[in-house]
Design a protein around this motif. Structure first.
Motif, PDB file in Angstrom:
ATOM      1  N   PRO A   1      64.649  45.325 -17.039  1.00 39.59           N
ATOM      2  CA  PRO A   1      64.662  43.647 -17.203  1.00 39.59           C
ATOM      3  C   PRO A   1      64.622  43.278 -15.570  1.00 39.59           C
ATOM      4  CG  PRO A   1      66.429  44.363 -17.863  1.00 39.59           C
ATOM      5  CD  PRO A   1      65.641  45.727 -17.952  1.00 39.59           C
ATOM      6  N   GLY A   2      64.083  42.150 -15.260  1.00 34.97           N
ATOM      7  CA  GLY A   2      64.247  41.460 -13.942  1.00 34.97           C
ATOM      8  C   GLY A   2      65.516  41.475 -13.259  1.00 34.97           C
ATOM      9  N   ASP A   3      66.382  40.984 -14.253  1.00 36.34           N
ATOM     10  CA  ASP A   3      67.810  40.591 -13.996  1.00 36.34           C
ATOM     11  C   ASP A   3      68.644  41.910 -13.830  1.00 36.34           C
ATOM     12  OD1 ASP A   3      68.286  41.171 -16.528  1.00 36.34           O
ATOM     13  OD2 ASP A   3      69.151  39.409 -16.757  1.00 36.34           O
ATOM     14  N   ARG A   4      68.243  42.938 -13.762  1.00 32.06           N
ATOM     15  CA  ARG A   4      68.782  44.121 -13.508  1.00 32.06           C
ATOM     16  C   ARG A   4      69.565  44.337 -12.361  1.00 32.06           C
ATOM     17  NH1 ARG A   4      68.899  49.141 -16.291  1.00 32.06           N
ATOM     18  NH2 ARG A   4      68.340  47.604 -18.043  1.00 32.06           N
ATOM     19  N   LEU A   5      70.851  44.529 -11.928  1.00 30.68           N
ATOM     20  CA  LEU A   5      71.477  44.761 -10.807  1.00 30.68           C
ATOM     21  C   LEU A   5      71.017  46.082 -10.071  1.00 30.68           C
ATOM     22  CD1 LEU A   5      73.634  43.144  -8.945  1.00 30.68           C
ATOM     23  CD2 LEU A   5      75.430  44.707  -9.827  1.00 30.68           C
TER      24      LEU A   5
END
Length: 111
Positions: free
Chosen positions: A37-41
């Motif tokens: 996912p694009g919000d993965r840190l």
């Protein structure tokens, strides 16, 4: 804590023990990590012994030169363009920049 995972494929597996290049990073982002996912840190280990972690915050460009006694530890120097534009940098690095310095993408942690 998760285990270190070498990249997929023979060529990428061999690259796991070498410094990361932008070509390999692009491959990882566009192919291997594409499903994440694009919000993965994105977190950076402070050293190879996992003695601390920090999220990546920003990036820059410079020239990297390894130390004479350790090819995987080094110093960062300004780019040629930065040197040409900034008299203060030219004075600061008046002794010159090592011939071993190569262009580098620099990733900076938050902490």
């Amino acid at each position: 804590m998760s285990e270190k995972t070498p990249p997929d494929g023979d060529v990428l597996a061999e690259a796991a023990e070498c410094p990361l290049t932008l070509t390999l990073l692009r491959h990882l982002v566009n192919h291997v990590w594409r499903h994440l996912p694009g919000d993965r840190l994105v977190v950076h280990a402070l050293d190879k012994e996992d003695n601390g972690y920090s999220p990546l915050a920003t990036w820059g460009e410079g020239r990297y030169a390894p130390l004479p006694d350790d090819e995987f530890t080094g110093e960062l120097f300004p780019t040629s363009e930065e040197m040409a534009e900034d008299q203060e940098l030219r004075e600061l690095f008046s002794d010159g920049i090592p011939d071993t310095a190569v262009p580098a993408l620099v990733l900076y942690p938050l902490g």
